[in-house]
Design a protein around this motif. Structure first.
Motif, PDB file in Angstrom:
ATOM      1  N   VAL A   1       7.143   0.256  -2.538  1.00  0.00           N
ATOM      2  CA  VAL A   1       7.546   0.923  -1.298  1.00  0.00           C
ATOM      3  C   VAL A   1       7.015   0.102  -0.135  1.00  0.00           C
ATOM      4  CG1 VAL A   1       7.351   3.001   0.109  1.00  0.00           C
ATOM      5  CG2 VAL A   1       7.522   3.196  -2.391  1.00  0.00           C
ATOM      6  N   SER A   2       7.891  -0.265   0.777  1.00  0.00           N
ATOM      7  CA  SER A   2       7.492  -1.052   1.944  1.00  0.00           C
ATOM      8  C   SER A   2       7.918  -0.345   3.224  1.00  0.00           C
ATOM      9  CB  SER A   2       8.135  -2.445   1.895  1.00  0.00           C
ATOM     10  OG  SER A   2       7.888  -3.156   3.093  1.00  0.00           O
TER      11      SER A   2
ATOM     12  N   ASN B   1       5.091  -1.152   9.322  1.00  0.00           N
ATOM     13  CA  ASN B   1       4.963  -0.053  10.282  1.00  0.00           C
ATOM     14  C   ASN B   1       3.892   0.962   9.905  1.00  0.00           C
ATOM     15  OD1 ASN B   1       7.243  -0.239  12.419  1.00  0.00           O
ATOM     16  ND2 ASN B   1       8.231  -0.768  10.487  1.00  0.00           N
ATOM     17  N   GLY B   2       3.645   1.136   8.621  1.00  0.00           N
ATOM     18  CA  GLY B   2       2.654   2.135   8.221  1.00  0.00           C
ATOM     19  C   GLY B   2       2.239   1.977   6.785  1.00  0.00           C
ATOM     20  N   PRO B   3       1.307   1.078   6.490  1.00  0.00           N
ATOM     21  CA  PRO B   3       0.869   0.860   5.104  1.00  0.00           C
ATOM     22  C   PRO B   3       0.397   2.136   4.420  1.00  0.00           C
ATOM     23  CG  PRO B   3       0.040  -0.868   6.538  1.00  0.00           C
ATOM     24  CD  PRO B   3       0.648   0.156   7.441  1.00  0.00           C
ATOM     25  N   LYS B   4      -0.299   3.004   5.152  1.00  0.00           N
ATOM     26  CA  LYS B   4      -0.761   4.254   4.550  1.00  0.00           C
ATOM     27  C   LYS B   4       0.416   5.137   4.171  1.00  0.00           C
ATOM     28  CE  LYS B   4      -3.698   7.315   3.160  1.00  0.00           C
ATOM     29  NZ  LYS B   4      -4.496   7.065   1.921  1.00  0.00           N
ATOM     30  N   MET B   5       1.453   5.160   4.987  1.00  0.00           N
ATOM     31  CA  MET B   5       2.640   5.939   4.668  1.00  0.00           C
ATOM     32  C   MET B   5       3.320   5.411   3.412  1.00  0.00           C
ATOM     33  SD  MET B   5       3.117   8.575   6.474  1.00  0.00           S
ATOM     34  CE  MET B   5       4.786   8.865   5.906  1.00  0.00           C
TER      35      MET B   5
ATOM     36  N   VAL C   1       4.249   7.706   0.179  1.00  0.00           N
ATOM     37  CA  VAL C   1       5.599   7.780  -0.385  1.00  0.00           C
ATOM     38  C   VAL C   1       5.603   7.314  -1.837  1.00  0.00           C
ATOM     39  CG1 VAL C   1       7.940   6.863  -0.223  1.00  0.00           C
ATOM     40  CG2 VAL C   1       6.721   7.513   1.855  1.00  0.00           C
ATOM     41  N   ARG C   2       4.870   6.259  -2.111  1.00  0.00           N
ATOM     42  CA  ARG C   2       4.806   5.737  -3.482  1.00  0.00           C
ATOM     43  C   ARG C   2       4.226   6.771  -4.432  1.00  0.00           C
ATOM     44  NH1 ARG C   2       0.079   4.777  -6.387  1.00  0.00           N
ATOM     45  NH2 ARG C   2      -0.813   3.720  -4.573  1.00  0.00           N
ATOM     46  N   ARG C   3       3.168   7.449  -4.017  1.00  0.00           N
ATOM     47  CA  ARG C   3       2.554   8.476  -4.865  1.00  0.00           C
ATOM     48  C   ARG C   3       3.516   9.638  -5.113  1.00  0.00           C
ATOM     49  NH1 ARG C   3      -2.936   8.188  -5.706  1.00  0.00           N
ATOM     50  NH2 ARG C   3      -4.021   6.526  -4.577  1.00  0.00           N
TER      51      ARG C   3
END
Length: 256
Positions: free
Chosen positions: A141-142, A146-150, A154-156
């Motif tokens: 997920v990339s 813009n938001g590495p934590k996001m 999303v990946r989880r």
């Protein structure tokens, strides 16, 4: 005027690829926590990792990789001559010195080596995303910076919706494909192989695919020539009409 038959262009994205770096040399500069993550990703992809970093700045995980001989280690600061090796296909930096990172970036551009400068998106030819791994299955997920934590959130959420045995099922499908290529070699068989494998993936459940053994694969492959996909129970019983059985030669026979 937009044509509804075709998808609209959404600029600002990245070309997400699975970069094959198996047995290729990748240079990592820096030995901290970020470098530890980069090194793990590279080792999981079977890359040959060359690490440059003073020993006093090593993360415990990075030190562990060095002690295990999993990377080629140079206890020193980066020098321009470190890029002279023509076998280097990729460079990743993870150091706290922005000026030094930019110098490395410029050198990589001169030598046309793909590079990733940690935490500096404009100085990256490629980005890392948040990755879910289950055996051969990899989902990235990339957020395009813009938001590495996001991306991690999303990946989880995606991973939580997947069946727990999806990785094992994919591994079994991979083994079946290899057997099919042996039994039906040749480029001319390519379209039929793809179509038949698609039928197997659609018609068999994940549980069936996980349960499939080597002998089941051999029986299932008998349906390739007549373009049939018997169920797992049919494969194992051999009693249903229309089940094809391999006669032990290089041809096929049908048992009525």
């Amino acid at each position: 005027m937009a044509d509804e038959r075709f998808p609209e262009i959404q600029g600002g994205g990245s070309l997400i690829l699975a970069w094959q770096v198996r047995n290729k040399k990748v240079l990592v500069v820096g030995g901290g926590e970020v470098a530890a993550g980069r090194i793990l990703n590279l080792l999981n992809a079977d890359a040959k990792v060359v690490l440059i970093s003073p020993r006093d700045g090593l993360n415990p995980e990075v030190a562990h990789r060095i002690e295990r001989g999993q990377v080629t280690y140079h206890d020193k600061l980066f020098e321009p001559s470190d890029l002279d090796d023509p076998a280097i296909t990729m460079v990743m930096t993870a150091v706290d010195d922005p000026e030094a990172s930019t110098r490395i970036w410029k050198l990589c551009k001169e030598k046309r080596i793909a590079a990733n400068i940690a935490d500096v998106p404009p100085e990256c030819d490629f980005y890392f995303g948040s990755v879910h791994r289950d055996g051969p299955l990899q989902i990235m997920v990339s957020t395009n910076g813009n938001g590495p934590k996001m991306a991690n959130i999303v990946r989880r959420r995606i991973a939580a919706t997947l069946p727990p045995n999806i990785g094992e099922a994919i591994a079994k499908v991979g083994a079946l494909r290899k057997k099919l290529r042996v039994l039906a070699p040749g480029d001319e068989q390519g379209p039929k192989r793809m179509k038949w494998m698609s039928k197997v993936c659609v018609q068999w459940s994940l549980e069936d695919l996980c349960e499939m053994e080597d002998v089941d694969m051999n029986e299932l492959l008998q349906g390739y020539v007549p373009d049939q996909v018997p169920s797992l129970s049919q494969v194992r019983s051999g009693e249903e009409p229309g089940v094809w059985q391999f006669d032990g030669s290089y041809g096929w026979s049908c048992v009525i």
